[in-house]
Scaffold this active site. Structure first.
Site, PDB file in Angstrom:
ATOM      1  N   ASP A   1      77.896  72.061  20.831  1.00 35.13           N
ATOM      2  CA  ASP A   1      77.627  72.631  22.059  1.00 35.13           C
ATOM      3  C   ASP A   1      78.569  73.715  22.507  1.00 35.13           C
ATOM      4  OD1 ASP A   1      76.899  73.433  24.472  1.00 35.13           O
ATOM      5  OD2 ASP A   1      76.748  71.692  25.520  1.00 35.13           O
TER       6      ASP A   1
ATOM      7  N   GLY B   1      70.143  79.555  22.800  1.00 34.87           N
ATOM      8  CA  GLY B   1      69.316  80.610  22.462  1.00 34.87           C
ATOM      9  C   GLY B   1      69.986  81.995  22.167  1.00 34.87           C
TER      10      GLY B   1
ATOM     11  N   ASP C   1      69.449  75.065  30.135  1.00 33.92           N
ATOM     12  CA  ASP C   1      69.274  73.446  30.377  1.00 33.92           C
ATOM     13  C   ASP C   1      68.128  73.153  31.240  1.00 33.92           C
ATOM     14  OD1 ASP C   1      71.853  73.448  29.248  1.00 33.92           O
ATOM     15  OD2 ASP C   1      72.729  71.945  30.610  1.00 33.92           O
TER      16      ASP C   1
HETATM   17  C1  GLA Z   1      75.408  71.865  28.180  1.00 32.79           C
HETATM   18  C2  GLA Z   1      74.277  71.297  27.378  1.00 32.79           C
HETATM   19  C3  GLA Z   1      73.708  70.168  27.948  1.00 32.79           C
HETATM   20  C4  GLA Z   1      74.673  69.027  28.053  1.00 32.79           C
HETATM   21  C5  GLA Z   1      75.758  69.510  28.776  1.00 32.79           C
HETATM   22  C6  GLA Z   1      76.963  68.680  28.548  1.00 32.79           C
HETATM   23  O1  GLA Z   1      75.335  72.290  29.369  1.00 32.79           O
HETATM   24  O2  GLA Z   1      73.404  72.404  27.313  1.00 32.79           O
HETATM   25  O3  GLA Z   1      72.614  69.753  27.099  1.00 32.79           O
HETATM   26  O4  GLA Z   1      75.206  68.608  26.909  1.00 32.79           O
HETATM   27  O5  GLA Z   1      76.359  70.787  28.213  1.00 32.79           O
HETATM   28  O6  GLA Z   1      78.239  68.999  29.232  1.00 32.79           O
END
Ligand code: GLA
Length: 395
Positions: free
Chosen positions: A152, A199, A220
């Site tokens: 991430d 994305g 998200d």
């Molecule tokens: C981001 C990701 C989420 C999750 C959080 C965790 O927002 O997009 O899916 O993994 O981090 O902190």
């Protein structure tokens, strides 16, 4: 060559043979021939996830019938990380006393364990990231028995912001994903590589070249119809970028978390199946209602998502709030979804001759589990507010 490496070499060889046209075969790890199915801790538990939670979810995945329906990965999201030891090895925090023992437990249930990190110094929740420790972390994950990594972007932005141009910043991002791809590969353990950078920079154009088995295409999701709808229907036009081993990922499921109606969750599940999206449940599997289980384990809908041809579906038409999406399936049939984005029921007519069929077709309603026999165009339907009619159609 150790057995694990031989297995990996065979998988990589199979990937060379099976590689989709246009995809550089060397970038594929041979995993995720179908969109990954499993569960992830974030949507429901956020930071309140620990060893006991993961064990309970693994047990519930089996006892609820989710495993039998195809769900496999139990993925720990953010907040598991502790500090690094004197040699720089990442340690889990006190919520996860023994990661190897946890992996063994999950494996003993016939399931696989996933984990989460960031290419940046810190994760989104401000826990330790993998920046500068990529190889070391990949080796640690492999030693624990990890099968899936969600990587991430978040904390890398603090590094990217010092780049002289946006292009240079993007290069830092792309290089960081390549670095972890190579680190994972060097371990010899098959680990699904899930890119999460929302994305940015049209990742669907380059996600395969950095070894991604999937890449998030959006920010998200949340447990609200408006957000799910915004994300799901924004996927129109992305179908050509996905295929076996490399999938567009419009984020995890919210089914069962309570913020949408059953009708809306059926829309969520149907749309994700048409999109060949990873199906990562994001609810508490240990407290599911029969209705939630029936939505998540609908075999006919899962069969659409997991179809062997791996061809993502796309929008065929939109007339106001009524949208028809179709997906071509390996046996020559098609999934046809008629969505009603309006809050009240609406009637419409489906003309199968505009969807690649002649006027009369054979169809099954995948939510009613009902064979409709032969039906003719124009086929009149009334679709519930925020609901869907999902058909499997053949000539
Ligand atoms: C981001 C990701 C989420 C999750 C959080 C965790 O927002 O997009 O899916 O993994 O981090 O902190």
């Amino acid at each position: 060559m150790p057995l694990s490496q031989m297995r990996f070499a065979c998988i990589a060889l199979a990937a060379l043979v099976l590689a989709a046209p246009g995809i550089a075969p060397a970038q594929q790890n041979g995993l995720a021939a179908r969109p990954p199915m499993g569960w992830n801790s974030w949507n429901h538990f956020h930071g309140k996830v620990d060893d006991a939670t993961i064990r309970a979810q693994a047990e519930a995945m089996v006892s609820s019938g989710m495993k039998a329906a195809g769900y496999t990965y139990i993925n720990i999201d953010d907040t598991w990380q502790g500090k690094r030891d004197a040699q720089g090895n990442i340690q889990p925090n006190s919520k996860f006393p023994d990661m190897k023992a946890l992996a063994d437990f999950v494996h003993s249930k016939g399931l696989k364990l996933g984990i989460y990190s960031s290419p940046g110094p810190l994760t989104c929740a401000k826990y330790e990231g993998s920046y500068g420790h990529e190889l070391q972390d990949a080796r640690t994950y492999a030693a624990w028995g990890i099968d899936y990594l969600k990587y991430d972007l978040c904390g890398l932005r603090t590094v990217m912001k010092d780049a002289p141009t946006p292009e240079a910043a993007n290069k830092i991002m792309v290089d960081s994903y390549i670095k972890m791809r190579d680190a994972l590969r060097s371990t010899g353990r098959p680990i699904v590589y899930s890119l999460c950078q929302y994305g940015n920079d049209a990742v669907w154009r380059w996600g395969t070249t950095v070894g991604g088995n999937s890449w998030r295409t959006t920010g998200d999701i949340s447990d609200h119809y408006a957000r799910m709808e915004q994300i799901g229907f924004s996927q129109a036009g992305l179908s050509r970028f996905a295929g076996p081993g490399h999938w567009n990922d419009p984020d995890m499921l919210e089914v069962g978390n309570g913020g949408m109606t059953a009708e809306e969750y059926r829309t969520h599940m149907s749309l994700w199946a048409i999109l060949a999206a990873p199906l990562l449940a994001g609810n508490d599997l240990s407290t599911m209602t029969p209705e939630t289980i029936s939505i998540l384990t609908n075999r006919d809908v899962i069969a659409i998502d997991q179809d062997a041809a791996g061809k993502q579906g796309d929008r065929a038409s939109a007339e106001g709030p009524i949208e028809i999406w179709t997906r071509s399936l390996a046996d020559g049939s098609k999934a046809v979804a008629v969505f009603n984005r309006h809050p009240s029921p609406l009637s419409t007519e489906v003309d199968f001759s505009k969807l690649g069929f002649s006027r009369a077709v054979k169809a099954k309603d995948l939510w009613l589990h009902k064979d409709l026999g032969t039906i003719s165009s124009p086929y009149k339907v009334t679709v519930p507010g925020h609901g869907v009619l999902l058909l499997r159609v053949s000539q």
